[in-house]
Design an enzyme around this catalytic site. Structure first.
Site, short mmCIF file in Angstrom:
data_model
loop_
_atom_site.label_atom_id
_atom_site.label_comp_id
_atom_site.label_asym_id
_atom_site.label_seq_id
_atom_site.Cartn_x
_atom_site.Cartn_y
_atom_site.Cartn_z
N GLU A 17 -0.14 -2.68 -2.61
CA GLU A 17 -1.09 -2.24 -1.59
C GLU A 17 -0.76 -0.80 -1.23
O GLU A 17 0.32 -0.51 -0.72
CB GLU A 17 -1.03 -3.12 -0.34
N HIS A 68 4.13 -12.08 0.43
CA HIS A 68 3.68 -10.94 1.23
C HIS A 68 4.86 -10.20 1.85
O HIS A 68 5.57 -10.72 2.70
CB HIS A 68 2.73 -11.48 2.32
N ASP A 95 3.95 -2.46 0.04
CA ASP A 95 3.11 -1.38 0.57
C ASP A 95 3.70 -0.03 0.19
O ASP A 95 4.93 0.14 0.21
CB ASP A 95 3.02 -1.49 2.09
N GLU A 143 4.20 -8.81 -3.09
CA GLU A 143 3.29 -7.84 -2.46
C GLU A 143 4.13 -6.83 -1.71
O GLU A 143 5.08 -7.17 -1.01
CB GLU A 143 2.33 -8.56 -1.50
N HIS A 188 5.61 -0.50 5.10
CA HIS A 188 4.28 -0.93 5.56
C HIS A 188 3.62 0.08 6.49
O HIS A 188 2.49 0.52 6.25
CB HIS A 188 4.37 -2.28 6.27
#
Length: 496
Positions: free
Chosen positions: A357, A255, A284, A282, A297
């Site tokens: 994401e 993450h 963003d 992962e 993020h």
């Protein structure tokens, strides 16, 4: 002059079946060298021992610092041997004492490999080490080796050997029981310098072997096959990361990268995740004012940079000018924002996959980039906005999508609205929902962003999820190895 060989009464703390991973000056690739933070990071990354550089203050206190002067590392011009400890601590609080390092080593179950940098450092260290059974000491200086042996050192003592020196002669003149070859500058394949003839000669002389600090993965793989007690490295993850085939059937999703060691969503955090052999990264994604897709993020840069402002209102060149590492640690000053394309290229070079994401970016633009880079089969998507995911499914039916049933009215609604390939399930609901996901033809992915509690990670290891999205891949790896050790009587017996 040939001295009698030192005979340690406490053995070198080599793990069963492999050389010890000795973190050189701590994990200095990820933290300021020879600080408690560097040692703690090394422990997180699975190091067995920490290499520390021991010097004496003017009032005789053993402290760890590689250089005689603190200017280069800490920006403060102090000569350690001329400075009393109180003055040193006030000016450069990051320089730790041996006592502080020893307390941390005991708490983190790590050994110490102590390089003696100053006359008297060895004898000064011995009383502090009393009762500690995971240590070794050494020096480039034969006088320093002889001094600590003469002081009654019960631990192994190494003589550090420079490139071009004769290791057998150095051992003979110092009385060391171990030779530590510092041959990292011996060309592209320094491992070839450790010849069968040299190994045979060391064995015939009753000498043990420690090897230089190495950060080239292909060189490290060869070094690990040699009969060495330990290998030094600035990057413990290269020795203690997950190996091919280890813990098959569990795919680890890191993450925002290894975000407790390196600043989130940076190149450094991604590289560390890959070096630990996580399967998925992962990250963003946002769109900038001039239409670039960048990795970050928050909607603004305020929390994770030296600037302020909303990403959607900033151009890529403005974002590139920001330092997105110094907020986390001075060690990471100079990290710059990545574009999604750059992150994908790195992922492809490393043979990994990605969980994208999307925070705020157009469906068509994100999908076009992934498709055009030939990455569609190696990523999956999620967005907090269910409308975005529905638009992606309509625009690209082949896209791999993750969802959470909590975002829908029911499991049936989730399947009808998105037909996701992956169902993300909170750790607490895993036992209930993972079988439902499998029955529905979806891959269940556990999610755990909770406290770094080893007992919880032991429970996760026992569950052996097909996939897991988490912050602390290091703790999962440690728990899986604990489980393996306790499950296999042969492994357990050989570790004694």
């Amino acid at each position: 002059m040939t001295l009698p060989r030192h005979r340690p009464t406490i053995p070198f703390p080599r793990p069963a079946g492999r050389p010890a991973c000795i973190a050189h000056r701590g994990a200095r690739a990820h933290a300021v060298e020879n600080t408690l933070q560097a040692y703690a990071v090394a422990a997180d990354l699975g190091a067995d021992m920490w290499e520390i550089d021991l010097r004496l203050t003017a009032d005789g206190l053993p402290v760890s610092c590689h250089d005689a002067n603190t200017q280069h590392v800490f920006g403060v011009d102090l000569q350690i041997e001329d400075t009393d400890f109180a003055t040193l601590r006030a000016a450069v609080p990051e320089v730790p004492t041996l006592a502080e390092i020893l307390d941390l080593a005991k708490a983190r179950d790590c050994g110490l490999y102590i390089e003696l940098k100053a006359p008297g450092a060895g004898p000064a260290a011995l009383p502090l080490l009393a009762g500690f059974d995971r240590a070794a000491l050494g020096s480039f200086d034969s006088d320093g080796v002889r001094e600590v042996i003469a002081a009654g050192c019960p631990w192994p003592v190494a003589v550090l050997v420079r490139l071009g020196e004769d290791p057998l002669a150095r051992a003979a003149e110092s009385g060391a029981d171990t030779v530590h070859l510092c041959w990292e500058r011996g060309g592209d394949r320094p491992q070839d310098l450790v010849t069968p003839a040299l190994l045979a000669a060391l064995g015939a002389a009753g000498l043990d072997l420690v090897l230089w600090h190495e950060e080239r993965p292909e060189v490290l793989r060869d070094l690990e096959r040699l009969p060495a007690l330990g290998i030094c490295t600035d990057q413990p993850e290269l020795m203690r990361g997950r190996r091919p085939g280890e813990f098959a059937g569990i795919e680890v999703v890191c993450h925002r990268g290894m975000n407790h060691i390196a600043p989130e969503n940076t190149l450094a955090a991604a590289e560390l995740a890959y070096d630990l052999a996580c399967d998925w990264l992962e990250l963003d994604v946002h769109e900038t004012a001039d239409g670039a897709l960048v990795v970050h993020h928050d909607r603004t840069v305020d929390r994770c940079s030296d600037g302020t402002g909303a990403i959607a209102q900033m151009r890529l060149d403005q974002l590139r000018a920001l330092d997105i590492g110094a907020w986390f640690s001075p060690h990471y000053a100079g990290q710059r924002i990545q574009t999604l394309a750059e992150a994908i290229r790195l992922c492809q070079r490393r043979g990994k996959r990605m969980y994208i994401e999307v925070k705020y970016a157009p469906v068509e633009k994100v999908w076009a980039l992934v498709r055009d880079m030939g990455f569609a089969e190696d990523c999956f998507f999620w967005c907090w906005d269910l409308r975005w995911l529905k638009a992606l499914r309509a625009h690209a039916p082949q896209a791999r999508i993750k969802s959470n049933v909590e975002r829908h009215d029911s499991l049936a609604a989730m399947i009808h609205e998105l037909a996701p390939q992956i169902w993300e399930i909170p750790f607490e609901l895993w036992d209930r929902d993972a079988p439902r996901a499998r029955a529905a033809g979806m891959t269940p992915m556990m999610q755990y962003f909770g406290a770094p509690d080893p007992a919880t990670f032991d429970r996760i290891a026992r569950a052996r999820p097909e996939m897991i999205n988490l912050d602390r891949a290091d703790l999962l790896l440690a728990a899986l190895r604990r489980q393996e050790l306790h499950a296999d009587p042969q492994v357990r017996e050989s570790a004694r």
